[in-house]
Design an enzyme around this catalytic site. Structure first.
Site, PDB file in Angstrom:
ATOM      1  N   CYS A 113       0.035 -10.710   2.462  1.00 52.90           N
ATOM      2  CA  CYS A 113      -0.880  -9.759   1.817  1.00 52.90           C
ATOM      3  C   CYS A 113      -2.322 -10.262   1.793  1.00 52.90           C
ATOM      4  O   CYS A 113      -3.252  -9.467   1.689  1.00 52.90           O
ATOM      5  CB  CYS A 113      -0.414  -9.458   0.393  1.00 52.90           C
ATOM      6  SG  CYS A 113       1.161  -8.604   0.366  1.00 52.90           S
ATOM      7  N   HIS A 258      -6.483  -5.806  -2.948  1.00 54.67           N
ATOM      8  CA  HIS A 258      -5.241  -5.554  -2.207  1.00 54.67           C
ATOM      9  C   HIS A 258      -4.423  -4.508  -2.958  1.00 54.67           C
ATOM     10  O   HIS A 258      -4.231  -4.614  -4.173  1.00 54.67           O
ATOM     11  CB  HIS A 258      -4.453  -6.860  -2.072  1.00 54.67           C
ATOM     12  CG  HIS A 258      -3.060  -6.664  -1.587  1.00 54.67           C
ATOM     13  ND1 HIS A 258      -2.771  -5.913  -0.461  1.00 54.67           N
ATOM     14  CD2 HIS A 258      -1.861  -7.089  -2.065  1.00 54.67           C
ATOM     15  CE1 HIS A 258      -1.464  -5.903  -0.280  1.00 54.67           C
ATOM     16  NE2 HIS A 258      -0.884  -6.598  -1.241  1.00 54.67           N
ATOM     17  N   ASN A 288       1.930  -0.050  -0.173  1.00 58.01           N
ATOM     18  CA  ASN A 288       1.425  -1.407   0.071  1.00 58.01           C
ATOM     19  C   ASN A 288       1.615  -1.743   1.549  1.00 58.01           C
ATOM     20  O   ASN A 288       2.736  -1.972   1.997  1.00 58.01           O
ATOM     21  CB  ASN A 288       2.181  -2.389  -0.827  1.00 58.01           C
ATOM     22  CG  ASN A 288       1.765  -3.837  -0.615  1.00 58.01           C
ATOM     23  OD1 ASN A 288       1.179  -4.181   0.408  1.00 58.01           O
ATOM     24  ND2 ASN A 288       2.078  -4.688  -1.578  1.00 58.01           N
TER      25      ASN A 288
HETATM   26  C1  LIG Z   1       8.739  -4.038  -8.517  1.00 57.64           C
HETATM   27  C2  LIG Z   1       8.271  -3.579  -9.893  1.00 57.64           C
HETATM   28  C3  LIG Z   1       7.605  -2.221  -9.757  1.00 57.64           C
HETATM   29  C4  LIG Z   1       9.479  -3.425 -10.789  1.00 57.64           C
HETATM   30  O1  LIG Z   1       9.048  -3.039 -12.067  1.00 57.64           O
HETATM   31  P1  LIG Z   1       9.555  -3.799 -13.374  1.00 57.64           P
HETATM   32  O2  LIG Z   1       9.020  -3.074 -14.521  1.00 57.64           O
HETATM   33  O3  LIG Z   1       9.243  -5.245 -13.224  1.00 57.64           O
HETATM   34  O4  LIG Z   1      11.057  -3.528 -13.250  1.00 57.64           O
HETATM   35  P2  LIG Z   1      12.274  -4.508 -13.180  1.00 57.64           P
HETATM   36  O5  LIG Z   1      12.346  -5.183 -11.849  1.00 57.64           O
HETATM   37  O6  LIG Z   1      12.323  -5.350 -14.407  1.00 57.64           O
HETATM   38  O7  LIG Z   1      13.360  -3.420 -13.271  1.00 57.64           O
HETATM   39  C5  LIG Z   1      13.438  -2.504 -14.359  1.00 57.64           C
HETATM   40  C6  LIG Z   1      14.597  -1.583 -14.072  1.00 57.64           C
HETATM   41  O8  LIG Z   1      14.206  -0.666 -13.033  1.00 57.64           O
HETATM   42  C7  LIG Z   1      15.182  -0.702 -12.012  1.00 57.64           C
HETATM   43  N1  LIG Z   1      14.555  -0.408 -10.728  1.00 57.64           N
HETATM   44  C8  LIG Z   1      14.019  -1.278  -9.849  1.00 57.64           C
HETATM   45  N2  LIG Z   1      13.534  -0.599  -8.788  1.00 57.64           N
HETATM   46  C9  LIG Z   1      13.771   0.703  -9.017  1.00 57.64           C
HETATM   47  C10 LIG Z   1      13.521   1.885  -8.310  1.00 57.64           C
HETATM   48  N3  LIG Z   1      12.894   1.893  -7.119  1.00 57.64           N
HETATM   49  N4  LIG Z   1      13.889   3.064  -8.857  1.00 57.64           N
HETATM   50  C11 LIG Z   1      14.495   3.119 -10.052  1.00 57.64           C
HETATM   51  N5  LIG Z   1      14.780   2.027 -10.774  1.00 57.64           N
HETATM   52  C12 LIG Z   1      14.415   0.834 -10.263  1.00 57.64           C
HETATM   53  C13 LIG Z   1      15.758  -2.093 -12.072  1.00 57.64           C
HETATM   54  O9  LIG Z   1      17.033  -2.137 -11.474  1.00 57.64           O
HETATM   55  C14 LIG Z   1      15.810  -2.330 -13.565  1.00 57.64           C
HETATM   56  O10 LIG Z   1      16.951  -1.693 -14.092  1.00 57.64           O
HETATM   57  P3  LIG Z   1      17.763  -2.360 -15.299  1.00 57.64           P
HETATM   58  O11 LIG Z   1      16.779  -2.445 -16.432  1.00 57.64           O
HETATM   59  O12 LIG Z   1      18.854  -1.404 -15.503  1.00 57.64           O
HETATM   60  O13 LIG Z   1      18.192  -3.705 -14.794  1.00 57.64           O
HETATM   61  C15 LIG Z   1       7.312  -4.586 -10.567  1.00 57.64           C
HETATM   62  O14 LIG Z   1       7.980  -5.785 -10.836  1.00 57.64           O
HETATM   63  C16 LIG Z   1       6.129  -4.871  -9.731  1.00 57.64           C
HETATM   64  O15 LIG Z   1       5.300  -4.007  -9.535  1.00 57.64           O
HETATM   65  N6  LIG Z   1       5.986  -6.113  -9.223  1.00 57.64           N
HETATM   66  C17 LIG Z   1       4.944  -6.483  -8.332  1.00 57.64           C
HETATM   67  C18 LIG Z   1       5.342  -6.049  -6.986  1.00 57.64           C
HETATM   68  C19 LIG Z   1       4.227  -6.151  -5.996  1.00 57.64           C
HETATM   69  O16 LIG Z   1       3.119  -5.806  -6.272  1.00 57.64           O
HETATM   70  N7  LIG Z   1       4.552  -6.621  -4.801  1.00 57.64           N
HETATM   71  C20 LIG Z   1       3.650  -6.735  -3.764  1.00 57.64           C
HETATM   72  C21 LIG Z   1       2.855  -7.981  -3.927  1.00 57.64           C
HETATM   73  S1  LIG Z   1       1.882  -8.257  -2.552  1.00 57.64           S
END
Ligand SMILES: CC(C)(COP(=O)(O)OP(=O)(O)OC[C@H]1O[C@@H](n2cnc3c(N)ncnc32)[C@H](O)[C@@H]1OP(=O)(O)O)[C@@H](O)C(=O)NCCC(=O)NCCS
Length: 331
Positions: A113, A258, A288
């Site tokens: 990234c 980014h 992304n």
């Molecule tokens: C990926 C991201 C959106 C997940 O959001 P979060 O609030 O951290 O969510 P979690 O991973 O804790 O998951 C919360 C719940 O949503 C669920 N979930 C994850 N992806 C899902 C999706 N696409 N749709 C529905 N539910 C989803 C999980 O299974 C979890 O369920 P549970 O509570 O029953 O276990 C978040 O962590 C994020 O934005 N991280 C940064 C990612 C990023 O920017 N990456 C690129 C970097 S270059």
């Protein structure tokens, strides 16, 4: 030393639009979950047969056209991608072949990234030292073919997408504009928090049916950890690059961050105390696209007249590695 400046910008994305509703038919997710957690409304994914270097070519041609240059005017290519067409050689030489420019150097940068910021810093150094006069810098990615498009991979699959951005860097004619400074970092302690395990040369063979059965060829992410580090590292790096040029956050005309996730961008905007007119986000439309997000956003801003000569533009990125960094530019 002569500073480098932007002579042209361009971007290209695949025609195929993938909506959140389309993903909701392929995995257990909803449009509402994706919008509220990531800000993404739709993204572009390639059709079979479309390649990263072809997108890189289209973006480069647009940048060349804006610069009023021909492919033959380019002295070197720096190509940032974490998703090359092949394990080897890198995408740079394929782009060189498509552009029809004989024997100029073509270097691939693998900084995920943060790839565009790192690639820009290499091109800037080449120009400042006088080694090359005009350098084509590309950030392009095909992430869609490396995603686990099912409920098991949903937290990654809804975020990543395909696209390419390109810029032409050349020598600034005066000292009052151009790229002012970079701030670059990495922290390998977190390498496995956002990574692709296989294929890898440490395995015999590099990829096996077992790897594929275990899904080790897919992009894997610890989303919470990425989020936690990203919202600290990018603002820290923005402040560092500004302070190295004797400026502060209040001087920023435009922050191009980014496009990892809209919530990360919003947290950073709040941390830095920036107004809405000082930031630009387009993750809603493209998702992304890893190394391509910043040059895509830059080109949209240039073409829509959002940037004026003399503006202070700060670009910042964070991602797999972890690697992160920023560039400060006087437009
Ligand atoms: C990926 C991201 C959106 C997940 O959001 P979060 O609030 O951290 O969510 P979690 O991973 O804790 O998951 C919360 C719940 O949503 C669920 N979930 C994850 N992806 C899902 C999706 N696409 N749709 C529905 N539910 C989803 C999980 O299974 C979890 O369920 P549970 O509570 O029953 O276990 C978040 O962590 C994020 O934005 N991280 C940064 C990612 C990023 O920017 N990456 C690129 C970097 S270059």
């Amino acid at each position: 030393m002569t500073r480098s400046r932007f002579l042209g910008t361009g971007f290209a994305v695949p025609d195929r639009v993938v909506t959140n509703d389309e993903l909701a038919r392929l995995m257990d997710t909803t449009d509402e979950w994706i919008r509220t957690r990531t800000g993404i409304q739709e993204r572009r994914w390639v059709k079979e047969g479309e390649t990263g270097t072809e997108l890189g070519l289209q973006a480069s041609q647009r940048a060349l056209e804006m610069a009023g240059l021909e492919a033959g005017d380019i002295d070197a290519i720096v190509y940032a991608t974490s998703s090359p067409d092949h394990f080897a050689p890198g995408n740079g030489v394929y782009l060189q072949r498509l552009l029809g420019i004989a024997t100029i150097p073509a270097l691939d940068v693998r900084a995920q990234c943060s790839g565009f910021i790192y690639a820009l810093s290499v091109a800037d150094a080449w120009i400042r030292t006088g080694q090359f006069r005009r350098v084509l810098v590309v950030g392009s990615e095909i992430q869609s073919t490396g995603l686990e498009v099912s409920s098991a991979g949903r937290h990654v699959a809804v975020i990543f997408a395909d696209g390419a951005g390109a810029v032409i860097l050349g020598r600034a004619e005066s000292d009052d504009g151009g790229i002012l400074a970079f701030d670059l970092h990495s922290e390998g302690a977190h390498a496995e928090k956002l990574w692709v395990d296989s294929p890898g040369s440490m395995y015999h063979p590099r990829v096996s049916p077992q790897h594929i059965g275990e899904g080790r060829q897919y992009l894997q992410m610890d989303g919470r950890e990425v989020f936690r580090h990203a919202v600290v590292r990018m603002p820290e790096s923005v402040r560092a690059v500004l302070s190295s040029t004797g400026q502060s956050v209040a001087d920023i005309s435009l922050l191009l961050a980014h496009q990892a996730n809209l919530r990360i961008a919003e947290a950073m905007q709040k941390d830095l105390g920036l107004r809405d007119d000082q930031v630009y986000n387009n993750i809603m439309r493209y998702g992304n696209t890893t190394a391509a997000t910043i040059p895509i956003a830059l080109d949209e801003c240039v073409r829509s007249g959002r940037l004026e000569r003399g503006d202070l533009v700060v670009m910042t990125a964070f991602g797999s590695g972890f690697m992160w960094g920023s560039a400060a530019v006087r437009w």
